[in-house]
Enzyme design. Structure first.
Site, PDB file in Angstrom:
ATOM      1  N   GLU A 234      51.441  39.133  34.730  1.00  0.00           N
ATOM      2  CA  GLU A 234      50.402  38.159  35.085  1.00  0.00           C
ATOM      3  C   GLU A 234      50.891  36.719  34.994  1.00  0.00           C
ATOM      4  O   GLU A 234      50.536  35.883  35.819  1.00  0.00           O
ATOM      5  CB  GLU A 234      49.172  38.346  34.195  1.00  0.00           C
ATOM      6  N   HIS A 250      62.789  61.439  25.257  1.00  0.00           N
ATOM      7  CA  HIS A 250      62.599  62.758  25.876  1.00  0.00           C
ATOM      8  C   HIS A 250      62.542  62.697  27.400  1.00  0.00           C
ATOM      9  O   HIS A 250      62.271  63.707  28.039  1.00  0.00           O
ATOM     10  CB  HIS A 250      61.317  63.399  25.329  1.00  0.00           C
ATOM     11  N   LYS A 342      39.503  41.363  42.996  1.00  0.00           N
ATOM     12  CA  LYS A 342      38.140  41.449  42.442  1.00  0.00           C
ATOM     13  C   LYS A 342      37.123  40.933  43.457  1.00  0.00           C
ATOM     14  O   LYS A 342      36.033  41.469  43.583  1.00  0.00           O
ATOM     15  CB  LYS A 342      38.038  40.648  41.142  1.00  0.00           C
TER      16      LYS A 342
HETATM   17  O1  PA5 Z   1      44.187  38.806  32.177  1.00  0.00           O
HETATM   18  C1  PA5 Z   1      43.387  38.947  33.063  1.00  0.00           C
HETATM   19  O2  PA5 Z   1      42.884  38.008  33.693  1.00  0.00           O
HETATM   20  C2  PA5 Z   1      42.941  40.349  33.425  1.00  0.00           C
HETATM   21  O3  PA5 Z   1      43.811  41.303  32.923  1.00  0.00           O
HETATM   22  C3  PA5 Z   1      41.507  40.565  32.916  1.00  0.00           C
HETATM   23  O4  PA5 Z   1      41.515  40.593  31.503  1.00  0.00           O
HETATM   24  C4  PA5 Z   1      40.929  41.850  33.472  1.00  0.00           C
HETATM   25  O5  PA5 Z   1      40.884  41.792  34.875  1.00  0.00           O
HETATM   26  C5  PA5 Z   1      39.513  42.117  32.954  1.00  0.00           C
HETATM   27  O6  PA5 Z   1      38.714  40.974  33.030  1.00  0.00           O
HETATM   28  P1  PA5 Z   1      37.881  40.541  31.741  1.00  0.00           P
HETATM   29  O7  PA5 Z   1      38.893  40.348  30.671  1.00  0.00           O
HETATM   30  O8  PA5 Z   1      37.189  39.297  32.110  1.00  0.00           O
HETATM   31  O9  PA5 Z   1      36.958  41.672  31.452  1.00  0.00           O
END
Ligand code: PA5
Length: 355
Positions: A234, A250, A342
């Protein structure tokens, strides 16, 4: 790109991610003060299910790793729609979604409501905040304005408090205090002002540059290996993989041979007093993969308690992913593909491809 060039770093990190990461210990201290309202009225659940996705599941992973050796009640991390069949009478659901708009978590809460399972919601608001308010569920309201993965303190400490309030603590107050001190020191040592020679996170980011990072943890630190992978993906927008010892002995160990292994860099997440059998396996892995591996880096958890160790490794991983992003001249903050996914998922089918 030199990681010690603070002006260049400021130009790439346009959203000031470095400030948020540098305030991690402060965030944890603030998070520790937050309480559920209305108060949690559950005593000794027979099962705890922590529902969350992505960054909001990472806190649950840390707590599950603490619970594995501290709690006599099973604690499941649930990533997905609905709830497992085991989440029925006598269970507790802790629903974590930083934004409050994650559909999988909303569906877990709907399932809990339908089954009469008590829920604690941890969120900055969104649809989860509204749903919790309309059913008068216990909820911890988090400050907004962060990226979920950078709100880890807010996703760990209120859940820790919720578990303690239910008679299922996974860390003592001494563990918590030690963790806060360890994180404070770790962040001080890893921030951009500390030059590469003395900055472990910068050195690891440089070591893995240009190769596929393969992060391995032991039975406890495996959850953090996964967090390193997702932070690299990310923040730096780089593919990484994560695995756990002994399982990788393994299967995955076979990959570490020939030309393919030249493009891989193993990062081993270690603890000072690992069980001898795990330490032995790390030594053997090193010996075996070393001739072919593009590189191997070992990093060590700080602190004595489980919570301190896990969070110190998480913090190191956050900074490694931050510097890996800077090396690619990538702003670590935005996640445009994830955001667009999303958006399309939430749009009516006919409008999904519109910008
Ligand atoms: O880091 C991020 O932005 C994502 O991994 C979010 O955590 C994930 O999409 C879920 O969203 P939220 O944390 O708002 O529930």
């Amino acid at each position: 790109m030199r990681l010690d060039d603070l002006d260049a770093l400021g130009r790439i990190d346009r959203h000031d991610t470095r400030r948020v990461l540098a305030e991690f210990a402060l965030q944890c201290r603030r998070a520790l003060q937050l309480r559920a309202s209305p108060p949690i009225a559950v005593n000794r659940p027979r099962l705890v299910v922590m529902a969350g996705m992505g960054g909001s599941a990472a806190g649950a992973d840390v707590l599950a790793a603490c619970a594995a050796e501290a709690l006599d009640v099973p604690l499941l991390v649930h990533r997905g729609y609905g709830l497992p069949a085991a989440a029925g009478r006598g269970a507790l659901v802790i629903a974590s979604s930083y934004s409050g708009d994650t559909v999988e978590v909303l569906s877990a809460v709907e399932a809990a409501l339908a089954r009469g399972v008590p829920v604690v919601a941890i969120t900055s608001g969104g649809a989860l905040g509204a749903l919790a308010a309309s059913h008068d569920l216990s909820r911890v309201t988090l400050p907004d304005g962060l990226m979920p993965r950078m709100a880890l303190g807010y996703l760990v400490f209120p859940a820790l408090g919720a578990l303690a309030a239910c008679g299922t603590p996974v860390a003592s107050s001494d563990d918590v205090e030690e963790a806060l001190q360890v994180i404070t020191t770790a962040v001080t040592d890893l921030r951009p002002e500390v030059v590469t020679d003395r900055n472990e996170a910068k050195r690891v980011a440089l070591a893995i540059d240009g190769r596929l990072p393969v992060i391995y943890g032991g039975p406890v630190t495996g959850a953090v290996a996964y967090r390193w992978k997702t932070d690299l993906e990310e923040n730096a927008k780089r593919l990484a993989t994560a695995g756990v010892l002994p399982e990788m002995n393994h299967n995955e160990i076979e990959v570490w041979r020939g030309e393919e292994a030249r493009g891989l860099h193993a990062v081993l997440l270690r603890e000072g007093d690992e069980p001898a059998e795990i330490a032995d396996r790390f030594t053997l892995v090193r010996e075996l993969i070393d001739p072919a591996a593009g590189g191997i880096t070992e990093v060590w958890a700080r602190g004595r308690g489980r919570l301190a160790r896990l969070l110190s490794l998480v913090s190191l991983g956050q900074w490694v992913s931050y510097y890996a992003a800077i090396l690619r001249e990538t702003d670590p903050w935005p996640v445009p593909m994830l955001t667009e996914f999303k958006r399309r998922l939430g749009a009516p089918a006919g409008e999904r491809s519109l910008p």
